[in-house]
Write an enzyme that holds these catalytic residues in place. Structure first.
Site, short mmCIF file in Angstrom:
data_model
loop_
_atom_site.label_atom_id
_atom_site.label_comp_id
_atom_site.label_asym_id
_atom_site.label_seq_id
_atom_site.Cartn_x
_atom_site.Cartn_y
_atom_site.Cartn_z
CD GLU A 60 0.21 -2.40 6.03
OE1 GLU A 60 0.25 -2.33 4.78
OE2 GLU A 60 0.72 -3.34 6.68
CG HIS A 97 -6.93 -4.90 -3.13
ND1 HIS A 97 -6.59 -6.22 -3.13
CD2 HIS A 97 -5.77 -4.21 -3.04
CE1 HIS A 97 -5.28 -6.35 -3.06
NE2 HIS A 97 -4.75 -5.14 -3.00
#
Length: 403
Positions: free
Chosen positions: A138, A208
């Site tokens: 990321e 998540h």
């Protein structure tokens, strides 16, 4: 474990055949046993002298969340197609790439369509030079995006889940957000848009399910946007891509397939920094964004059963947020309830509450109320207790009015 579970079920009189389910299922079933059921699963909810039938809210027909302002956009069957939120994002990306040959779409697995299929067919239409996969980094994705935007590309980066955006935190808040400022406006990365699925999905657990919008709203130089339906998603995403500032665009992933509406075929934009009043009311202002608005619509409908007239507002843009619309509403109603999935402490609801208290003090009839996630990691089995559900929001609306 099986012996313990049998004893628990016997105590709670749960008629379950333990041999037919796994140990993990037995444990999860125990945690959802009769004594621990949330109120929404009961048939009748007792409220003082009123009884509200909860069952009708299990198959609730949402209308307010699909509201659109005719002054912003015209929608009819002749100029629109029925799309879910995922399809709407996909169409917006295609139209952005068609219009701007310098635009790039990249991230983990986006080349084959992404884990949620939001980027499907983009590589086939616009080529591997403009739509491509990145390494699982990321920090690297956003570092590359900043560089691409700095040299003139329209960089549309995807972080696969908002929970994994934190390795890129420094790149976003210290580089992207400050690029224009530190160069005296000689350079900028305003053509950078960061897309990421966020918020609860029902089974995501602690990695998540998070809602990290408040982290980035704290940083000058960034815009933060969260849509509530397919129409909003397309218009706000196209506006984010065209905006001359870096924008974080968080997409409520539970809505990717569940939220469906007519979406205009042509490209259009919706204003960033402008909230939308979904329902006018006189008793209390209720504020939310993203998928939480589906919860709040139910709570507002429930409140109407006992004579509480709520004004429901979708903030849409978290940074910069529409202070004027919120303040004017609270001055009218005298009460304010803010709800979001992110934890209470440090959540963006605190910023709204402080501003409302400062600007509406002499108009307030009760303290500003925040209905938020708990100050714990996002749980898996206990998700229904963690998120600010319908009953919790309804109770806080009632408390604000009856203060």
């Amino acid at each position: 474990m099986k012996k313990l579970t049998k004893q628990i079920f016997k105590k709670n009189q749960q008629p379950l055949l333990l041999k037919s389910i796994s140990k993990q299922q037995q444990f999860c079933t125990f945690l959802q046993s009769k004594q621990l059921k949330p109120l929404l699963e009961q048939d009748i909810y007792q409220l003082d002298d009123h009884k509200i039938d909860i069952n009708k809210y299990k198959t609730f027909n949402h209308e307010l969340v699909y509201h659109h302002d005719p002054k912003e956009i015209e929608i009819n069957e002749n100029n629109s197609t029925s799309l879910n939120l995922c399809n709407s994002i996909n169409v917006a990306l295609k139209q952005a790439m068609e219009k701007d040959p310098n635009s790039l779409v990249f991230g983990e697995d986006v080349a084959f369509g992404g884990v949620f299929r939001c980027t499907v067919d983009l590589r086939e239409q616009y080529g591997a030079d403009r739509v491509f996969n990145t390494p699982l980094s990321e920090q690297g994705i956003i570092g590359f995006a900043i560089g691409a935007a700095a040299v003139g590309h329209t960089a549309i980066a995807e972080i696969q889940f908002a929970d994994y955006i934190f390795p890129a935190f420094d790149q976003i808040v210290n580089e992207a957000a400050k690029y224009r400022f530190r160069s005296g406006n000689e350079f900028n990365v305003g053509s950078l848009t960061i897309r990421s699925p966020s918020m609860a999905v029902g089974h995501g657990g602690h990695y998540h399910s998070q809602s990290p919008e408040a982290y980035f709203a704290h940083t000058p130089g960034l815009k933060v946007v969260i849509p509530r339906n397919p129409v909003q998603a397309k218009g706000l995403l196209l506006a984010a891509i065209q905006d001359p500032n870096p924008v974080l665009f968080f997409e409520p992933k539970i809505l990717y397939r569940s939220s469906v509406s007519l979406v205009p075929n042509e490209a259009y934009t919706l204003p960033l920094g402008k909230a939308e009043i979904l329902k006018e009311g006189k008793d209390v202002t209720v504020i939310g964004w993203g998928s939480q608005l589906y919860v709040l619509e139910k709570a507002v409908a429930m409140a109407s059963e006992i004579g509480i007239d709520c004004e429901l507002i979708d903030l849409r843009t978290i940074a910069p947020w529409d202070v004027e619309t919120v303040v004017n509403s609270v001055k009218k109603t005298g009460r304010c309830v803010v709800s979001h999935e992110a934890p209470l402490t440090g959540g963006f609801g605190g910023e709204i509450a402080a501003t409302v208290q400062e600007k509406c003090f002499l108009h307030l009839e009760s303290p500003v109320v925040r209905v938020c996630g708990l100050d714990t990691p996002f749980p898996l089995v206990h998700e229904k207790y963690y998120v600010p559900g319908v009953i919790k929001c309804f109770e806080m609306i009632k408390n604000a009015v009856n203060y």
